[in-house]
Motif scaffolding. Structure first.
Motif, PDB file in Angstrom:
ATOM      1  N   HIS A 246      12.289  45.091 -21.250  1.00 24.89           N
ATOM      2  CA  HIS A 246      12.227  46.274 -20.132  1.00 24.89           C
ATOM      3  C   HIS A 246      12.605  47.546 -20.925  1.00 24.89           C
ATOM      4  O   HIS A 246      13.355  47.485 -22.022  1.00 24.89           O
ATOM      5  CB  HIS A 246      13.168  46.100 -18.912  1.00 24.89           C
ATOM      6  CG  HIS A 246      12.832  46.860 -17.921  1.00 24.89           C
ATOM      7  ND1 HIS A 246      13.649  48.260 -17.921  1.00 24.89           N
ATOM      8  CD2 HIS A 246      11.877  47.300 -16.708  1.00 24.89           C
ATOM      9  CE1 HIS A 246      13.317  49.145 -16.981  1.00 24.89           C
ATOM     10  NE2 HIS A 246      12.359  48.354 -16.036  1.00 24.89           N
TER      11      HIS A 246
ATOM     12  N   GLN B  95       7.402  39.250 -12.810  1.00 23.18           N
ATOM     13  CA  GLN B  95       7.919  40.528 -13.009  1.00 23.18           C
ATOM     14  C   GLN B  95       9.360  40.583 -13.288  1.00 23.18           C
ATOM     15  O   GLN B  95      10.009  41.593 -13.238  1.00 23.18           O
ATOM     16  CB  GLN B  95       7.506  41.480 -11.750  1.00 23.18           C
ATOM     17  CG  GLN B  95       6.077  41.612 -11.842  1.00 23.18           C
ATOM     18  CD  GLN B  95       5.699  42.629 -10.613  1.00 23.18           C
ATOM     19  OE1 GLN B  95       6.502  42.847  -9.892  1.00 23.18           O
ATOM     20  NE2 GLN B  95       4.709  43.251 -10.452  1.00 23.18           N
ATOM     21  N   GLU B  96       9.935  39.322 -13.588  1.00 21.19           N
ATOM     22  CA  GLU B  96      11.367  39.368 -13.783  1.00 21.19           C
ATOM     23  C   GLU B  96      11.635  38.280 -14.872  1.00 21.19           C
ATOM     24  O   GLU B  96      10.942  37.477 -15.239  1.00 21.19           O
ATOM     25  CB  GLU B  96      12.172  39.018 -12.562  1.00 21.19           C
ATOM     26  CG  GLU B  96      11.514  37.834 -11.707  1.00 21.19           C
ATOM     27  CD  GLU B  96      10.319  37.979 -10.858  1.00 21.19           C
ATOM     28  OE1 GLU B  96       9.600  36.996 -11.012  1.00 21.19           O
ATOM     29  OE2 GLU B  96      10.046  38.913 -10.289  1.00 21.19           O
TER      30      GLU B  96
ATOM     31  N   GLU C  42      14.682  42.887 -14.276  1.00 17.62           N
ATOM     32  CA  GLU C  42      13.222  43.314 -14.093  1.00 17.62           C
ATOM     33  C   GLU C  42      12.697  43.255 -15.587  1.00 17.62           C
ATOM     34  O   GLU C  42      13.071  43.766 -16.350  1.00 17.62           O
ATOM     35  CB  GLU C  42      13.273  44.682 -13.711  1.00 17.62           C
ATOM     36  CG  GLU C  42      11.922  45.404 -13.448  1.00 17.62           C
ATOM     37  CD  GLU C  42      12.170  46.799 -12.810  1.00 17.62           C
ATOM     38  OE1 GLU C  42      11.025  47.607 -12.969  1.00 17.62           O
ATOM     39  OE2 GLU C  42      13.078  47.261 -12.203  1.00 17.62           O
TER      40      GLU C  42
END
Length: 90
Positions: free
Chosen positions: A40, A56-57, A67
């Protein structure tokens, strides 16, 4: 490693937390030889501590959920695959 502004929060496996000012990009460049991954815009992770990659993680073995950038999943899956392959031959 988490970056908020220019404050880096480095969480060590033994539970220690180090806070220092710096650049996540510079940390990423310095730790690339240790296979750290940018998951990220604000996080670098040692792949050894990734338990699972969701949609998404990222799930870490200590129970932490981070995240993941939307455009990073495919590259992360490939990087994990490469890392695991390298570990088999080390």
């Amino acid at each position: 490693i988490e970056c908020s502004g220019h404050l880096l929060t480095i969480q060590i496996a033994d539970g220690k937390v180090i806070k220092q000012y710096g650049s996540l990009r510079v940390m990423e460049e310095g730790l690339s030889k240790y296979h750290f991954l940018r998951v990220h815009k604000s996080y670098l992770v040692n792949p050894r501590y990734i338990e699972n990659i969701g949609r998404q993680e990222i799930y870490l073995i200590n129970g932490t959920t981070l995240e993941m950038g939307r455009d990073r999943r495919k590259a992360l899956l490939q990087a994990i695959h490469n890392y695991e392959g390298d570990q088999l031959w080390s």
